[in-house]
Design an enzyme around this catalytic site. Structure first.
Site, short mmCIF file in Angstrom:
data_model
loop_
_atom_site.label_atom_id
_atom_site.label_comp_id
_atom_site.label_asym_id
_atom_site.label_seq_id
_atom_site.Cartn_x
_atom_site.Cartn_y
_atom_site.Cartn_z
N HIS A 134 -24.55 6.61 32.12
CA HIS A 134 -24.38 7.98 32.62
C HIS A 134 -23.48 8.79 31.68
CE1 HIS A 134 -25.74 6.26 36.45
NE2 HIS A 134 -25.86 7.49 36.92
N GLU A 260 -15.51 18.17 16.53
CA GLU A 260 -16.33 19.28 16.06
C GLU A 260 -16.86 19.00 14.65
OE1 GLU A 260 -14.69 23.18 18.47
OE2 GLU A 260 -13.74 22.68 16.56
#
Length: 286
Positions: A134, A260
């Site tokens: 999940h 990022e």
């Protein structure tokens, strides 16, 4: 009796305005033909409060960054039709989402995917050695059976090694719920990066690592504008391998800036830019 000259001019001006307005209405731009209408702006989805990190849209032509943000689903996500997994899943967590509903365990295909797209089945993972991992956890959505069941759609699942899914990853999920039970409100986004192979005939991508970013707010009801330089942000990048069950999530903490650079995403875009600069460069020490 003749009308005064000013009344004649006023009537003429009104007639001209009506004619011009009618011409503009007739010649207004039409909605493009084809299957895709104008895409409405993304508004009103609480799970996207901190922003969308990629160029995800609801356009089916954008099949590898396809936005699923219907308000019937207790999370939002970007789906990758080529990889057969989500790029990222984003959700809010506070006490109101927690409860005692049992784990439904009803892994199933997401039939809301656009027509013609392959719908991953639970059985596609059989015999692979990987867990159905999940992103938005079952236990984060335990307020009722229907909400819990929604986390078992296969568009919320990625292949994770047992040591990652059941140990390191689960320990951070538990820590998130602990914070929520203390009265905090969390905004969480998680996904996978890289590829170390595929599973099944459908060639479902196996991420090389799974990452997560968690913004911890002091109480429910706050928004991106309330994030400050002192707001706690947890970021992790966990290798999707065996042999790490004795590690904890704290061993894999990184800065948002590092994530990022690795993922190409731009996180926390709704947070004021000066605040982003401050909080994204730090590694959590809590």
């Amino acid at each position: 009796m003749l009308k005064p000259r000013w009344q004649i001019f006023a009537i003429a001006a009104l007639v001209i305005a009506l004619i011009v307005g009618g011409i503009i209405l007739i010649n207004r731009p039409k909605e493009p033909t084809g299957t895709q209408p104008f895409l409405p702006p993304v508004v009103g989805n609480v799970h996207l409060t901190m922003g969308i990190p990629s160029k995800a849209t609801r356009d089916t032509q954008n099949a590898n960054d396809y936005l699923i943000d219907d308000n019937q689903r207790p999370y939002a996500l970007s789906y990758n039709n080529s990889k057969r997994i989500p790029n990222w899943v984003s959700w809010q967590l506070n006490k109101s989402w927690l409860g005692t509903a049992p784990r439904s365990n009803d892994f199933r295909a997401d039939t809301t995917l656009p027509k013609g797209w392959y719908q991953v089945k639970s059985s596609d993972y059989n015999g692979s050695g990987y867990d159905r991992g999940h992103m938005a956890p079952s236990a984060d959505r335990a307020k009722d059976i229907a909400t819990n069941s929604a986390t078992f759609l296969m568009t919320n699942i990625v292949p994770q090694t047992p040591d990652n899914n059941r140990d390191v990853w689960e320990s951070l999920e538990s820590e998130s719920r602990r914070l929520a039970n203390l009265g905090k409100e969390l905004y969480i986004i998680a996904g996978g990066v890289g590829e170390k192979g595929t599973i099944g005939a459908a060639k479902i991508s196996i991420p090389a690592s799974t990452w997560k970013v968690i913004v911890v707010l002091d109480k429910p009801g706050l928004r991106a504008a309330n994030v400050t330089n002192k707001t706690r942000v947890i970021a992790v990048d966990v290798p999707n391998i065996q042999g790490i069950k004795d590690k904890t999530w704290r061993d894999f903490r990184v800065s948002v800036d590092q994530l990022e650079a690795k993922t190409g995403y731009n996180f926390l875009t709704n947070v004021p830019e000066a605040v982003q600069t401050a909080i994204e460069s730090r590694v959590d020490r809590g």
